[in-house]
Design a protein around this motif. Sequence first.
Motif, short mmCIF file in Angstrom:
data_model
loop_
_atom_site.label_atom_id
_atom_site.label_comp_id
_atom_site.label_asym_id
_atom_site.label_seq_id
_atom_site.Cartn_x
_atom_site.Cartn_y
_atom_site.Cartn_z
N GLU A 77 -3.69 4.27 -1.88
CA GLU A 77 -2.50 3.46 -2.11
C GLU A 77 -1.57 4.14 -3.09
O GLU A 77 -2.01 4.89 -3.97
N TRP A 101 -3.36 -5.97 3.16
CA TRP A 101 -3.18 -5.83 1.72
C TRP A 101 -3.79 -7.06 1.05
O TRP A 101 -3.53 -8.20 1.46
N TYR A 102 -4.59 -6.79 0.04
CA TYR A 102 -5.20 -7.83 -0.77
C TYR A 102 -4.76 -7.63 -2.21
O TYR A 102 -4.28 -6.55 -2.58
N ARG A 103 -4.93 -8.65 -3.02
CA ARG A 103 -4.65 -8.49 -4.44
C ARG A 103 -5.68 -9.26 -5.25
O ARG A 103 -6.28 -10.22 -4.78
N ARG A 132 -10.58 -11.69 -4.92
CA ARG A 132 -9.58 -10.93 -4.19
C ARG A 132 -9.03 -11.81 -3.06
O ARG A 132 -9.81 -12.43 -2.33
N VAL A 185 -3.25 -10.95 1.15
CA VAL A 185 -1.82 -11.15 1.00
C VAL A 185 -1.11 -11.06 2.34
O VAL A 185 -0.29 -11.91 2.69
N ASP A 200 3.02 -12.49 -9.01
CA ASP A 200 2.62 -11.44 -8.08
C ASP A 200 1.89 -10.30 -8.79
O ASP A 200 1.37 -9.40 -8.13
N TYR A 231 -3.32 -4.36 -6.27
CA TYR A 231 -3.20 -4.50 -4.82
C TYR A 231 -4.08 -3.46 -4.12
O TYR A 231 -4.03 -2.27 -4.45
N CYS A 235 -5.55 -1.87 -0.38
CA CYS A 235 -5.38 -1.70 1.05
C CYS A 235 -6.75 -1.80 1.72
O CYS A 235 -7.76 -1.38 1.14
#
Length: 115
Positions: free
Chosen positions: A6, A36-38, A45, A48, A89, A93, A95
């Motif tokens: 990323e 995509w996760y955050r 987690r 997103v 936000d 983040y 992937c």
Amino acid sequence: QVQLVESGGGLVQPGGSLRLSCAASGSISSFLAMGWYRQTPGKQRELVARITNGGTTMYVDSVKGRFTISRDNAKNTVYLQMNSLKPEDTAVYFCNVALVGGVYWGQGTQVTVSS
């Protein structure tokens, strides 16, 4: 073996934009989905945004209308365009790519939204 890298994270003011990139090495042409996760400290987690091999996208409600996931098959890269960023936000983040043979994760990139 698939590796995901990323990039594009950083510090941005509220209302600003960032574009995250996730470059995959190895063959992912037959991927099932990329996403995509955050994650923030102490929390699980969360997904997103996700895009399937057929191009179907989905977003968590909190980012709908602000984030856009896309992919470039020729570059083996998936992107997350993030607009109108909010302090909530702020997160690391990650992937993710789901293949028939398994699921792979990147190392994460920090996004901080603060004035």
